[in-house]
Scaffold this motif. Structure first.
Motif, short mmCIF file in Angstrom:
data_model
loop_
_atom_site.label_atom_id
_atom_site.label_comp_id
_atom_site.label_asym_id
_atom_site.label_seq_id
_atom_site.Cartn_x
_atom_site.Cartn_y
_atom_site.Cartn_z
N TRP A 153 72.29 29.20 77.30
CA TRP A 153 72.01 28.46 75.60
C TRP A 153 70.52 27.78 76.18
O TRP A 153 70.61 27.55 77.35
N LYS B 51 76.25 20.44 72.03
CA LYS B 51 77.09 21.58 71.43
C LYS B 51 77.77 22.05 72.85
O LYS B 51 78.83 21.90 73.26
N SER C 89 82.34 21.82 73.46
CA SER C 89 82.55 23.43 74.39
C SER C 89 83.37 22.96 75.91
O SER C 89 84.01 23.99 76.24
N ALA D 17 87.18 23.32 75.39
CA ALA D 17 87.89 24.98 75.06
C ALA D 17 87.21 25.61 76.18
O ALA D 17 87.82 27.13 75.65
N LYS D 18 86.41 25.58 77.02
CA LYS D 18 85.94 26.79 77.89
C LYS D 18 85.05 27.96 77.40
O LYS D 18 85.60 28.78 77.86
N ASN D 19 84.47 27.76 76.08
CA ASN D 19 83.54 28.67 75.81
C ASN D 19 82.31 28.41 75.36
O ASN D 19 81.50 28.85 74.62
N GLY D 20 82.00 27.68 76.39
CA GLY D 20 80.80 27.46 76.36
C GLY D 20 79.29 28.53 77.64
O GLY D 20 80.32 29.39 77.58
N ARG E 206 82.89 27.82 84.24
CA ARG E 206 83.11 29.01 83.87
C ARG E 206 83.33 29.71 85.24
O ARG E 206 83.62 29.32 86.61
N GLU F 4 80.60 34.72 86.96
CA GLU F 4 79.47 34.02 85.93
C GLU F 4 78.77 33.38 86.33
O GLU F 4 77.08 33.08 85.84
#
Length: 467
Positions: free
Chosen positions: A64, A105, A109, A112-115, A345, A349
């Motif tokens: 990001w 943001k 995230s 939800a661990k979608n960052g 992550r 990653e």
């Protein structure tokens, strides 16, 4: 000091931080540490042991960032080059708006661990990012493979290093310089090759340059400039060593360095040697390009744009940030942003993010980034790249910025202040400057009011993160 659970602490820290940054809005200039936590056990961020991704299974790393326009195009090129250079990691760069918007943001995230695995955060978010416990310090990766940081710029690392540890890797870096109209200098009988270097010299030059409907200069009301004026005098903005020897609890905005600077600034406006155009640096840039003002302050990252905007109209000169004639040793603080690896992550990653960070720090990539954006190379060897040499020939004004960085004396003042409420502190500083320039308050009174508010906000923040 009690260590806080990452999942329990992060929402508290982020909610407090986001409330502050929402009040500030986005930065009005190009994007523009603290004490490490101690306790009986290490935070999760410091126990991660990144694993090398398997070559047969490329790891996707989401990054990001907040680079738009031409900066965004440069980011995309770097990502494309990295992905083409190897087969183990695929980086996906995703623009997330301003730095403040990106942090908001990131907050949403986390559960939800979608960052992202990697995020770009502005320099004044350093204290907050450390307190969030949401990161794996890049020092972990550096130590694991004995990565040599001696090739990186000392005065840039100086800002991001906290208690001897790098929590993030510098990426886009800038500092403020004086821009001036050489043609107007010559017409006013001033030496176009000798810009003013002190408050006193600038005041004298501005007076001579103010005539025929033209002003001697204009400085945007920007908190970053006040921070830089402090550092250039060797003065600290916060107590406890600028928040680096121990956690900051008090703003020193109303100290002699602040009062001297704002009194000088106000006198220039009162004498009509300087015109006040408000908070937006875009407005001062436009006035300078139009030949309406002879001098202005702006980021080094604006240099190419400023020079291009006046091409064929007049010659642009550049000089060091001015300081009082009796100032102590100091210099400039780096602005911009750095890259953080997030610890929610996978280890693969995180390791992939580190491989990308190393790629970005390479001299070839730094040369490309510098030439196409105006930000400093963080790597010394980038200046040996032909691309940079050619660019320096075309834009010799860049040498001023590089010389200013290299001549900066490393101390707690130039290392830069760190506090969890920095975005709001800048806004309060700007309000104080406005109050003084608009004759609502005297400089000392305005700065004292802002300093008290900032100190209160620091106290509230410190309680929020359990310190």
């Amino acid at each position: 000091m009690k260590l806080l659970n990452t999942k329990a602490t992060l929402p508290l820290v982020l909610s407090g931080m986001m409330a502050l940054t929402a009040a500030c809005g986005g930065s009005n200039a190009p994007a523009s540490g603290g004490q490490a936590s101690k306790g009986d056990q290490k935070p999760a961020a410091e126990t991660a042991k990144p694993a090398t991704p398997a070559a047969s299974s490329p790891v996707k790393v989401v990054w990001w960032h907040s680079m738009s326009g031409e900066l965004g195009k440069a980011v995309d090129k770097l990502v494309s080059d990295f992905n083409a250079s190897q087969k183990n990691v695929v980086v996906e760069a995703v623009f997330q708006g301003t730095y403040d918007e990106s942090l908001s943001k990131m907050k949403a995230s986390m559960d939800a661990k979608n960052g992202p695995a990697l995020i770009q955060v502005y320099e004044i978010g350093s204290r907050f990012m450390i307190d969030s416990k949401a990161i794996t310090p890049v020092q972990n990766f550096i130590d694991k493979e004995k990565y040599d940081v001696s090739s990186l710029e000392d005065n840039i690392l100086n800002y991001y290093r906290v208690d001897g540890k790098l929590y993030s890797m510098p990426f886009n870096t800038s500092n403020p310089i004086l821009y001036y109209n050489k043609n107007m200098f010559k017409a006013a009988g001033l030496d176009p090759e000798k810009p003013p270097t002190t408050y006193e010299e600038l005041a004298a030059a501005a007076k001579k340059l103010t005539k025929d409907g033209q002003s001697g200069g204009s400085f945007a009301i920007y908190g970053w400039f006040m921070e830089q004026f402090f550092a250039n005098q060797g003065a600290e903005l916060l107590n406890n060593g600028n928040g680096r020897t121990s956690l900051a609890t008090e703003s020193l905005l109303a100290s002699d360095a602040g009062v001297k600077t704002l009194t000088w600034w106000k006198q220039l406006v009162d004498d009509k040697s300087l015109v006040n155009l408000g908070r937006k640096t875009d407005d001062t840039k436009k006035a300078f390009a139009a030949g309406q003002v002879a001098m202005t302050l702006d980021s080094t990252a604006s240099l190419r744009g400023i020079v291009s905007s006046v091409e064929g109209k007049f010659d642009v000169g550049t000089g060091f940030l001015p300081k009082p004639a009796d100032a102590k040793d100091g210099g400039v603080i780096v602005g911009g942003a750095s890259l953080y690896v997030l610890n929610n992550r996978s280890e693969a990653e995180q390791q992939g993010a580190w491989e990308f960070i190393k790629f970005l720090a390479d001299s070839k990539q730094q040369a490309y980034w510098h030439v196409n954006t105006g930000y400093f190379p963080i790597t010394k060897k980038a200046y040996d790249e032909q691309l940079v040499k050619d660019n320096m020939t075309k834009y010799p004004q860049f040498k001023t910025a590089v010389d200013q960085l290299h001549s900066t004396k490393a101390n707690l003042a130039t290392q830069g202040a760190v506090m969890g409420v920095f975005p709001e502190a800048r806004q309060l500083t700007e309000t104080a400057i406005e109050e003084a320039l608009n004759n609502k308050k005297q400089p000392k009174e305005a700065l004292e009011g802002a300093a008290n508010e900032i100190s209160n906000k620091i106290g509230q923040y410190n309680k929020t993160v359990g310190k």
